[in-house]
Design a protein around this motif. Structure first.
Motif, PDB file in Angstrom:
ATOM      1  N   ALA A 240       0.817  -1.209   0.000  1.00  0.00           N
ATOM      2  CA  ALA A 240       0.000   0.000   0.000  1.00  0.00           C
ATOM      3  C   ALA A 240       0.849   1.256   0.000  1.00  0.00           C
ATOM      4  O   ALA A 240       0.484   2.258  -0.630  1.00  0.00           O
ATOM      5  N   GLU A 241       1.997   1.234   0.686  1.00  0.00           N
ATOM      6  CA  GLU A 241       2.843   2.436   0.750  1.00  0.00           C
ATOM      7  C   GLU A 241       3.474   2.791  -0.593  1.00  0.00           C
ATOM      8  O   GLU A 241       4.014   3.890  -0.757  1.00  0.00           O
ATOM      9  N   ASN A 242       3.397   1.883  -1.568  1.00  0.00           N
ATOM     10  CA  ASN A 242       3.916   2.155  -2.915  1.00  0.00           C
ATOM     11  C   ASN A 242       2.863   2.764  -3.834  1.00  0.00           C
ATOM     12  O   ASN A 242       3.139   3.004  -5.019  1.00  0.00           O
ATOM     13  N   ILE A 243       1.659   3.015  -3.316  1.00  0.00           N
ATOM     14  CA  ILE A 243       0.535   3.480  -4.127  1.00  0.00           C
ATOM     15  C   ILE A 243       0.045   4.843  -3.643  1.00  0.00           C
ATOM     16  O   ILE A 243      -0.085   5.076  -2.441  1.00  0.00           O
ATOM     17  N   ILE A 244      -0.226   5.730  -4.602  1.00  0.00           N
ATOM     18  CA  ILE A 244      -0.923   6.984  -4.325  1.00  0.00           C
ATOM     19  C   ILE A 244      -2.150   7.025  -5.229  1.00  0.00           C
ATOM     20  O   ILE A 244      -2.030   6.868  -6.450  1.00  0.00           O
ATOM     21  N   VAL A 245      -3.322   7.198  -4.638  1.00  0.00           N
ATOM     22  CA  VAL A 245      -4.563   7.267  -5.424  1.00  0.00           C
ATOM     23  C   VAL A 245      -4.735   8.702  -5.917  1.00  0.00           C
ATOM     24  O   VAL A 245      -4.574   9.658  -5.152  1.00  0.00           O
ATOM     25  N   THR A 246      -5.058   8.860  -7.206  1.00  0.00           N
ATOM     26  CA  THR A 246      -5.081  10.183  -7.839  1.00  0.00           C
ATOM     27  C   THR A 246      -6.396  10.434  -8.572  1.00  0.00           C
ATOM     28  O   THR A 246      -7.197   9.520  -8.777  1.00  0.00           O
ATOM     29  N   LEU A 247      -6.565  11.670  -8.991  1.00  0.00           N
ATOM     30  CA  LEU A 247      -7.742  12.060  -9.769  1.00  0.00           C
ATOM     31  C   LEU A 247      -7.531  11.656 -11.225  1.00  0.00           C
ATOM     32  O   LEU A 247      -7.184  12.450 -12.087  1.00  0.00           O
ATOM     33  N   GLY A 248      -7.702  10.381 -11.498  1.00  0.00           N
ATOM     34  CA  GLY A 248      -7.529   9.856 -12.839  1.00  0.00           C
ATOM     35  C   GLY A 248      -6.063   9.682 -13.208  1.00  0.00           C
ATOM     36  O   GLY A 248      -5.153  10.040 -12.448  1.00  0.00           O
ATOM     37  N   CYS A 249      -5.844   9.134 -14.404  1.00  0.00           N
ATOM     38  CA  CYS A 249      -4.469   8.942 -14.877  1.00  0.00           C
ATOM     39  C   CYS A 249      -3.805  10.281 -15.180  1.00  0.00           C
ATOM     40  O   CYS A 249      -2.608  10.458 -14.950  1.00  0.00           O
ATOM     41  N   ILE A 250      -4.588  11.251 -15.659  1.00  0.00           N
ATOM     42  CA  ILE A 250      -4.020  12.579 -15.920  1.00  0.00           C
ATOM     43  C   ILE A 250      -3.568  13.212 -14.604  1.00  0.00           C
ATOM     44  O   ILE A 250      -2.512  13.845 -14.545  1.00  0.00           O
ATOM     45  N   GLY A 251      -4.343  13.018 -13.539  1.00  0.00           N
ATOM     46  CA  GLY A 251      -3.923  13.510 -12.234  1.00  0.00           C
ATOM     47  C   GLY A 251      -2.632  12.864 -11.780  1.00  0.00           C
ATOM     48  O   GLY A 251      -1.784  13.515 -11.152  1.00  0.00           O
ATOM     49  N   ALA A 252      -2.469  11.573 -12.077  1.00  0.00           N
ATOM     50  CA  ALA A 252      -1.242  10.865 -11.727  1.00  0.00           C
ATOM     51  C   ALA A 252      -0.056  11.434 -12.504  1.00  0.00           C
ATOM     52  O   ALA A 252       1.019  11.688 -11.939  1.00  0.00           O
ATOM     53  N   LEU A 253      -0.244  11.648 -13.798  1.00  0.00           N
ATOM     54  CA  LEU A 253       0.820  12.208 -14.624  1.00  0.00           C
ATOM     55  C   LEU A 253       1.200  13.611 -14.165  1.00  0.00           C
ATOM     56  O   LEU A 253       2.383  13.956 -14.082  1.00  0.00           O
ATOM     57  N   ASP A 254       0.189  14.420 -13.869  1.00  0.00           N
ATOM     58  CA  ASP A 254       0.432  15.785 -13.400  1.00  0.00           C
ATOM     59  C   ASP A 254       1.275  15.779 -12.122  1.00  0.00           C
ATOM     60  O   ASP A 254       2.251  16.521 -11.987  1.00  0.00           O
ATOM     61  N   LEU A 255       0.914  14.913 -11.182  1.00  0.00           N
ATOM     62  CA  LEU A 255       1.624  14.836  -9.912  1.00  0.00           C
ATOM     63  C   LEU A 255       3.067  14.384 -10.121  1.00  0.00           C
ATOM     64  O   LEU A 255       4.004  14.949  -9.536  1.00  0.00           O
ATOM     65  N   CYS A 256       3.268  13.384 -10.975  1.00  0.00           N
ATOM     66  CA  CYS A 256       4.626  12.880 -11.232  1.00  0.00           C
ATOM     67  C   CYS A 256       5.507  13.942 -11.874  1.00  0.00           C
ATOM     68  O   CYS A 256       6.653  14.164 -11.456  1.00  0.00           O
ATOM     69  N   ILE A 257       4.989  14.601 -12.905  1.00  0.00           N
ATOM     70  CA  ILE A 257       5.776  15.608 -13.618  1.00  0.00           C
ATOM     71  C   ILE A 257       6.110  16.766 -12.696  1.00  0.00           C
ATOM     72  O   ILE A 257       7.252  17.255 -12.663  1.00  0.00           O
ATOM     73  N   ALA A 258       5.124  17.213 -11.913  1.00  0.00           N
ATOM     74  CA  ALA A 258       5.338  18.354 -11.023  1.00  0.00           C
ATOM     75  C   ALA A 258       6.385  18.057  -9.959  1.00  0.00           C
ATOM     76  O   ALA A 258       7.116  18.964  -9.539  1.00  0.00           O
ATOM     77  N   CYS A 259       6.466  16.798  -9.532  1.00  0.00           N
ATOM     78  CA  CYS A 259       7.347  16.448  -8.412  1.00  0.00           C
ATOM     79  C   CYS A 259       8.730  15.972  -8.836  1.00  0.00           C
ATOM     80  O   CYS A 259       9.613  15.850  -7.996  1.00  0.00           O
ATOM     81  N   ILE A 260       8.908  15.732 -10.123  1.00  0.00           N
ATOM     82  CA  ILE A 260      10.194  15.175 -10.542  1.00  0.00           C
ATOM     83  C   ILE A 260      11.064  16.169 -11.298  1.00  0.00           C
ATOM     84  O   ILE A 260      12.249  15.932 -11.530  1.00  0.00           O
ATOM     85  N   ALA A 261      10.482  17.313 -11.702  1.00  0.00           N
ATOM     86  CA  ALA A 261      11.245  18.299 -12.471  1.00  0.00           C
ATOM     87  C   ALA A 261      10.976  19.704 -11.952  1.00  0.00           C
ATOM     88  O   ALA A 261       9.882  20.017 -11.503  1.00  0.00           O
ATOM     89  N   ASN A 262      12.001  20.542 -12.028  1.00  0.00           N
ATOM     90  CA  ASN A 262      11.897  21.950 -11.659  1.00  0.00           C
ATOM     91  C   ASN A 262      11.690  22.805 -12.902  1.00  0.00           C
ATOM     92  O   ASN A 262      12.054  22.394 -14.015  1.00  0.00           O
ATOM     93  N   PRO A 263      11.123  24.003 -12.768  1.00  0.00           N
ATOM     94  CA  PRO A 263      11.069  24.934 -13.903  1.00  0.00           C
ATOM     95  C   PRO A 263      12.452  25.121 -14.503  1.00  0.00           C
ATOM     96  O   PRO A 263      13.444  25.276 -13.784  1.00  0.00           O
ATOM     97  N   GLY A 264      12.520  25.068 -15.825  1.00  0.00           N
ATOM     98  CA  GLY A 264      13.807  25.223 -16.501  1.00  0.00           C
ATOM     99  C   GLY A 264      14.471  23.905 -16.834  1.00  0.00           C
ATOM    100  O   GLY A 264      15.340  23.846 -17.718  1.00  0.00           O
ATOM    101  N   GLN A 265      14.073  22.820 -16.153  1.00  0.00           N
ATOM    102  CA  GLN A 265      14.569  21.501 -16.527  1.00  0.00           C
ATOM    103  C   GLN A 265      13.747  20.982 -17.709  1.00  0.00           C
ATOM    104  O   GLN A 265      12.775  21.606 -18.129  1.00  0.00           O
TER     105      GLN A 265
END
Length: 418
Positions: A103-128
């Motif tokens: 369970a600790e490996n899972i985050i429930v999100t607002l759809g697959c687009i919500g999952a993608l948004d969260l991943c992109i926002a958390c893995i890259a900084n502006p300018g990268q």
């Protein structure tokens, strides 16, 4: 009171104003088309398999929802990462010997687009920058633009069954590259990558020590003769954030229940990324408690025959459409191996009336009331995208209208100026 405003002036955020969503523009522009009112609308552009009512979800899904609604306290808040019951159910549903998940490996999100948004926002900084496939699902770039993250497109190879051009991909990597995004099974081309190709891709990520965001929304929805391999199950060293949802496989796109599965065998994400993902998930929260409470019963009670029947239905429709389009001069269909779409290549030189695929799609809608997606939206100019989820009678009617339309504008040898 020197700082008091004397006139109304409320500017929008300059960063958000720069965002361009081609899907939104397409649907707005479509409302300006004046279609042939003598014919009913046939929507080949819609990516919703439930649109025509011919592909309902399984009764066990609805039974689980009714049980939840009439059960004990279905209306309260759940944890911002998703309820523990939902996270456990998702982990058990997608776990495997190669990639055990808790369970600790899972985050429930607002759809697959919500999952993608969260991943992109958390893995890259502006300018990268993030490497993204071309052709692509337009939302990838929209999300990156919203966070001022540069997009670098790596090409697919149509001459090699649309495999990723790994040499081109690696040439794009620089010190500002934060991650690589991969879509498998891949749309809009309808491709399922082989195990060998995925291992070659992981070798690129390993050499360059880059994490991967995997959009696996069509996991297991593959046609006969093809096999889906989750990237997390193949990676021994590369950390993977895998994004998926209930929407397509369970035929409930409106539920907006998605998830991120964190595959991180060596703890690369533990120091920063996991904490950032969890903190960011708390901003919007997770999907409704009712849907999450239904997940354990849905995963347990929906039989595999439902999924097999769904895929068989899609493959029959794809085969029918392929056969029909192969007989229409000027159009060449690509037979998909997955998902709910088919790409149609246009020999534009045979249709000199039209400058590009968008102009042709608009005229088709105007004359025949048949709506297709222009390939340009997916960075695949010269193509049309159609959905394969329609009832057979709608498929036949749509193809008849497209055949009439093409016969009207097709020129076997385009005229030249004298």
């Amino acid at each position: 009171m020197a700082n008091r405003r004397h006139h109304w002036d409320v500017p929008a955020c300059s960063r958000v104003r720069k965002i361009h969503n081609p899907f939104m523009k397409y649907f707005v522009d479509s409302t300006k088309i004046k279609p042939n009112t003598n014919k009913d609308v046939i929507a080949l552009a819609v990516g919703d398999p439930t649109f025509y009512g011919n592909m309902p979800t399984h009764a066990a899904v609805m039974d689980a929802m009714m049980k939840t609604l009439t059960g004990n306290n279905p209306n309260g808040y759940v944890d911002f990462l998703g309820s523990m019951e939902a996270r456990k159910a998702i982990a058990q549903y997608i776990t495997s010997t190669e990639t055990p998940l808790q369970a600790e490996n899972i985050i429930v999100t607002l759809g697959c687009i919500g999952a993608l948004d969260l991943c992109i926002a958390c893995i890259a900084n502006p300018g990268q920058n993030i490497l993204i496939p071309r052709p692509q699902f337009p939302i990838y770039k929209v999300i990156c633009d919203s966070y001022e993250i540069e997009v670098k497109f790596y090409d697919s190879m149509p001459e090699n069954n649309w495999e990723m051009n790994l040499e081109h991909m690696e040439s794009l990597i620089d010190q500002k590259t934060a991650a690589i995004l991969i879509n498998n099974p891949a749309t809009p081309m309808g491709v399922v990558y082989s195990k060998r190709h995925l291992l070659d891709f992981l070798a690129v990520a390993e050499r360059n020590k880059l994490p991967v965001i995997a959009d696996e929304i069509y996991a297991h929805m593959v046609f006969s003769g093809s096999t889906f391999y989750s990237l997390g199950s193949l990676s021994k060293t590369v950390p993977i954030l895998s994004c998926c949802s209930l929407s397509k496989r369970f035929l409930v796109p409106g539920w907006r229940v998605g998830w991120i599965a964190i595959h991180d065998r060596n703890g690369v994400f533990e120091k920063q990324v996991c904490q950032t993902l969890k903190a960011s998930a708390g901003i919007l929260g997770s999907p409704s408690a009712v849907h999450q409470k239904a997940l354990p019963d849905i995963f347990k009670n929906v039989p595999s025959k439902f999924f097999d029947d769904t895929v068989a239905y899609l493959e029959r429709n794809a085969t029918l459409l392929f056969q029909i389009f192969m007989e229409i001069p000027g159009l060449t269909p690509l037979m998909p191996r997955t998902a709910i779409f088919m790409m149609i290549k246009i020999s534009l030189e045979k249709f000199p009336e039209f400058q590009d695929d968008q102009e042709m799609a608009e005229q088709l809608a105007t004359e025949q009331n048949v709506y297709c997606m222009p390939g340009e939206l997916f960075l695949l100019p010269g193509y049309l995208r159609i959905t394969i989820t329609l009832p057979e009678d709608k498929i036949i009617e749509a193809c008849d209208r497209i055949k009439q339309f093409c016969a009207k504008y097709y020129k076997s040898s385009p005229s030249t100026a004298v």
